[in-house]
Design an enzyme around this catalytic site. Structure first.
Site, mmCIF file in Angstrom:
data_model
loop_
_atom_site.group_PDB
_atom_site.id
_atom_site.type_symbol
_atom_site.label_atom_id
_atom_site.label_comp_id
_atom_site.label_asym_id
_atom_site.label_seq_id
_atom_site.Cartn_x
_atom_site.Cartn_y
_atom_site.Cartn_z
ATOM 1 N N HIS A 109 94.932 7.944 69.526
ATOM 2 C CA HIS A 109 95.002 8.231 70.642
ATOM 3 C C HIS A 109 93.940 7.847 71.150
ATOM 4 O O HIS A 109 93.855 8.264 72.691
ATOM 5 C CB HIS A 109 95.976 9.380 70.594
ATOM 6 C CG HIS A 109 97.411 9.106 70.123
ATOM 7 N ND1 HIS A 109 98.395 9.901 70.207
ATOM 8 C CD2 HIS A 109 98.501 7.545 70.235
ATOM 9 C CE1 HIS A 109 99.544 9.621 69.750
ATOM 10 N NE2 HIS A 109 99.599 8.279 69.464
ATOM 11 N N CYS A 117 85.744 2.170 80.996
ATOM 12 C CA CYS A 117 85.675 1.294 82.055
ATOM 13 C C CYS A 117 86.828 0.277 82.809
ATOM 14 O O CYS A 117 87.195 -0.539 82.005
ATOM 15 C CB CYS A 117 84.098 0.233 82.553
ATOM 16 S SG CYS A 117 84.055 -0.284 83.983
ATOM 17 N N GLY A 175 100.322 18.727 61.000
ATOM 18 C CA GLY A 175 100.283 19.237 62.175
ATOM 19 C C GLY A 175 100.568 18.382 63.295
ATOM 20 O O GLY A 175 99.827 18.900 64.079
HETATM 21 C C1 BJW Z 1 100.736 24.187 63.791
HETATM 22 C C2 BJW Z 1 99.540 24.812 63.720
HETATM 23 C C3 BJW Z 1 98.872 25.709 63.069
HETATM 24 C C4 BJW Z 1 100.604 24.211 65.522
HETATM 25 N N1 BJW Z 1 98.912 24.425 61.038
HETATM 26 N N2 BJW Z 1 100.668 23.377 62.015
HETATM 27 C C5 BJW Z 1 112.228 6.136 72.570
HETATM 28 C C6 BJW Z 1 112.223 6.354 71.114
HETATM 29 C C7 BJW Z 1 111.248 5.874 70.774
HETATM 30 C C8 BJW Z 1 109.570 5.463 71.694
HETATM 31 C C9 BJW Z 1 109.990 5.684 72.733
HETATM 32 C C10 BJW Z 1 110.757 6.377 73.749
HETATM 33 N N3 BJW Z 1 110.766 6.266 74.763
HETATM 34 C C11 BJW Z 1 109.194 6.219 74.712
HETATM 35 C C12 BJW Z 1 108.863 5.543 73.729
HETATM 36 C C13 BJW Z 1 107.505 5.658 73.287
HETATM 37 C C14 BJW Z 1 105.967 6.572 73.959
HETATM 38 C C15 BJW Z 1 106.906 7.843 72.910
HETATM 39 O O1 BJW Z 1 106.487 8.605 72.028
HETATM 40 N N4 BJW Z 1 107.509 8.898 74.094
HETATM 41 C C16 BJW Z 1 108.305 9.878 73.429
HETATM 42 C C17 BJW Z 1 107.980 10.763 74.172
HETATM 43 C C18 BJW Z 1 109.562 9.307 72.836
HETATM 44 N N5 BJW Z 1 105.106 6.503 73.556
HETATM 45 C C19 BJW Z 1 104.406 5.682 73.959
HETATM 46 O O2 BJW Z 1 104.356 5.046 74.789
HETATM 47 C C20 BJW Z 1 102.761 5.079 72.751
HETATM 48 N N6 BJW Z 1 102.971 4.273 72.760
HETATM 49 C C21 BJW Z 1 103.493 2.976 72.407
HETATM 50 O O3 BJW Z 1 104.785 3.128 71.885
HETATM 51 O O4 BJW Z 1 103.405 1.674 73.190
HETATM 52 C C22 BJW Z 1 104.504 0.303 72.255
HETATM 53 C C23 BJW Z 1 104.319 0.230 70.599
HETATM 54 C C24 BJW Z 1 105.075 -0.012 70.083
HETATM 55 C C25 BJW Z 1 105.477 -0.333 68.652
HETATM 56 C C26 BJW Z 1 103.709 -0.345 67.169
HETATM 57 C C27 BJW Z 1 103.186 0.469 69.164
HETATM 58 C C28 BJW Z 1 103.157 0.572 69.624
HETATM 59 C C29 BJW Z 1 101.899 6.029 73.436
HETATM 60 C C30 BJW Z 1 101.487 7.612 72.880
HETATM 61 C C31 BJW Z 1 100.370 8.245 73.109
HETATM 62 C C32 BJW Z 1 100.682 9.524 73.555
HETATM 63 N N7 BJW Z 1 99.183 10.364 74.002
HETATM 64 C C33 BJW Z 1 98.992 11.699 74.107
HETATM 65 C C34 BJW Z 1 97.960 12.434 75.355
HETATM 66 C C35 BJW Z 1 96.596 11.763 74.611
HETATM 67 C C36 BJW Z 1 95.792 11.730 75.258
HETATM 68 C C37 BJW Z 1 95.564 13.392 75.608
HETATM 69 O O5 BJW Z 1 95.716 14.683 75.004
HETATM 70 O O6 BJW Z 1 95.601 13.710 76.871
HETATM 71 O O7 BJW Z 1 99.421 12.126 72.542
HETATM 72 S S1 BJW Z 1 100.736 12.482 74.207
HETATM 73 C C38 BJW Z 1 100.596 13.370 73.093
HETATM 74 O O8 BJW Z 1 101.420 14.212 71.947
HETATM 75 C C39 BJW Z 1 99.403 13.435 72.432
HETATM 76 C C40 BJW Z 1 99.547 13.870 71.522
HETATM 77 O O9 BJW Z 1 98.342 13.112 70.294
HETATM 78 C C41 BJW Z 1 101.198 13.235 70.597
HETATM 79 C C42 BJW Z 1 101.694 14.283 69.488
HETATM 80 O O10 BJW Z 1 101.333 15.098 70.281
HETATM 81 P P1 BJW Z 1 101.024 16.346 68.474
HETATM 82 O O11 BJW Z 1 99.830 16.313 67.606
HETATM 83 O O12 BJW Z 1 102.246 16.027 67.731
HETATM 84 O O13 BJW Z 1 101.039 17.730 69.546
HETATM 85 P P2 BJW Z 1 102.715 18.780 69.555
HETATM 86 O O14 BJW Z 1 102.595 19.106 70.815
HETATM 87 O O15 BJW Z 1 103.398 18.040 70.269
HETATM 88 O O16 BJW Z 1 103.109 19.837 67.816
HETATM 89 C C43 BJW Z 1 102.027 20.527 67.109
HETATM 90 C C44 BJW Z 1 102.713 20.669 66.034
HETATM 91 O O17 BJW Z 1 101.575 21.584 65.250
HETATM 92 C C45 BJW Z 1 104.221 21.583 65.682
HETATM 93 O O18 BJW Z 1 104.631 20.787 65.168
HETATM 94 C C46 BJW Z 1 103.846 22.672 65.460
HETATM 95 O O19 BJW Z 1 104.113 23.823 65.383
HETATM 96 C C47 BJW Z 1 102.592 22.409 64.799
HETATM 97 N N8 BJW Z 1 101.227 23.511 64.555
HETATM 98 N N9 BJW Z 1 99.873 25.184 64.750
HETATM 99 C C48 BJW Z 1 99.855 24.479 61.482
HETATM 100 N N10 BJW Z 1 98.293 26.362 62.913
#
Ligand code: BJW
Length: 233
Positions: A109, A117, A175
């Site tokens: 990501h 740019c 995580g």
């Molecule tokens: C602990 C802890 C501790 C806490 N110890 N654990 C319907 C179905 C399928 C897909 C889609 C859909 N509709 C739309 C989509 C696609 C979309 C998507 O997935 N949307 C969903 C909302 C459904 N995805 C995209 O658009 C992606 N692109 C894409 O799909 O392109 C097409 C493609 C197709 C096929 C192959 C390839 C590509 C792009 C996604 C971009 C995500 N960007 C972000 C922002 C980044 C910039 C920024 O930081 O501002 O990325 S969003 C945000 O979520 C960030 C993260 O990387 C990402 C994931 O979050 P993460 O890391 O899981 O965090 P949390 O908060 O959700 O979870 C934390 C976990 O830690 C929890 O479980 C806690 O319990 C745990 N935890 N403390 C251990 N101490």
């Protein structure tokens, strides 16, 4: 374990939580005021670039004051000691894996500490603000944005990730909530390829049912324990 050679590790915001970086979907913190879908899309950037750039400037500055924790350090130890294949695929835009000493890291990501740019496609390390629209060091246009992957954009190096998954003996997810694709789908893809799967997360995630094994607890405890098991320590 004896036959295990190739490991793919997926990390998410939970691994950096104990370093003081807010996760996206847990209660409390930064993301209570900003819905991720409102700031992390190209549409949001087009609609209100100042809001998005100000928010990213604030986070870029904040992460530079954070330190890697015992979970990042354990993965760096594994990276240094493991002779076989290893890839740490992180969804995180912080640089705590690298600052802990890991080198086999892929930022699917993007990273807060890079500018992109949109005029000339230059990507370069960037630690300062972007709100004041600095000129691109390459082409001079004022068209920089954070080099992070927003919803609707293609994550980086997907071919390399799938190639590593195909060769993997073990897939470990640390995580991450399993809410965001394509990363959330890696576990099912690994299962289809008969790869062993392990989840280390604070609590059950949206993807837990897909894993062969799920361990629940803080990353700073679970990850060093697991690394010691792998290295036979
Ligand atoms: C602990 C802890 C501790 C806490 N110890 N654990 C319907 C179905 C399928 C897909 C889609 C859909 N509709 C739309 C989509 C696609 C979309 C998507 O997935 N949307 C969903 C909302 C459904 N995805 C995209 O658009 C992606 N692109 C894409 O799909 O392109 C097409 C493609 C197709 C096929 C192959 C390839 C590509 C792009 C996604 C971009 C995500 N960007 C972000 C922002 C980044 C910039 C920024 O930081 O501002 O990325 S969003 C945000 O979520 C960030 C993260 O990387 C990402 C994931 O979050 P993460 O890391 O899981 O965090 P949390 O908060 O959700 O979870 C934390 C976990 O830690 C929890 O479980 C806690 O319990 C745990 N935890 N403390 C251990 N101490």
């Amino acid at each position: 374990m004896a036959d295990m050679r190739n490991i793919v590790i997926l990390t998410g915001a939970g691994i950096s939580a104990e370093s003081g970086i807010d996760t996206f979907r847990d209660a409390g913190g930064l993301w209570e005021q900003h819905k991720v879908e409102d700031v992390a899309t190209p549409e949001a950037f087009e609609r209100d670039p100042d809001l998005v750039l100000r928010f990213y400037d604030m986070r870029r500055e904040a992460i530079q004051a954070k330190q890697p924790n015992a979970a990042h350090e354990a993965l760096a130890k594994l990276d240094a000691a493991w002779d076989g294949g290893l890839l740490i695929v992180t969804q995180n835009v912080d640089d705590l894996h690298e600052r802990a000493g890991a080198s086999r890291v892929l930022h699917m990501h993007g990273t807060h500490l890079n500018a992109w740019c949109t005029a000339c496609d230059m990507r370069a390390k960037w630690t300062g603000p972007m709100l004041d629209r600095p000129a691109c060091p390459e082409c001079g246009e004022r068209a920089l944005r954070p080099d992070v992957v927003w919803f609707g954009e293609m994550p980086y190096e997907m071919d390399r990730i799938y190639a590593s998954l195909r060769k993997a003996d073990l897939f470990v997810s640390i995580g991450t909530s399993g809410a965001v694709y394509p990363a959330a789908g890696f576990v099912q893809e690994a299962r289809e390829m008969r790869v062993r799967t392990l989840e280390l997360n604070l609590e059950a995630s949206m993807g837990s049912r897909w894993f062969h094994e799920s361990r629940h607890g803080p990353a700073t405890q679970l990850v060093p324990q697991w690394v010691d098991e792998v290295l036979g320590g």
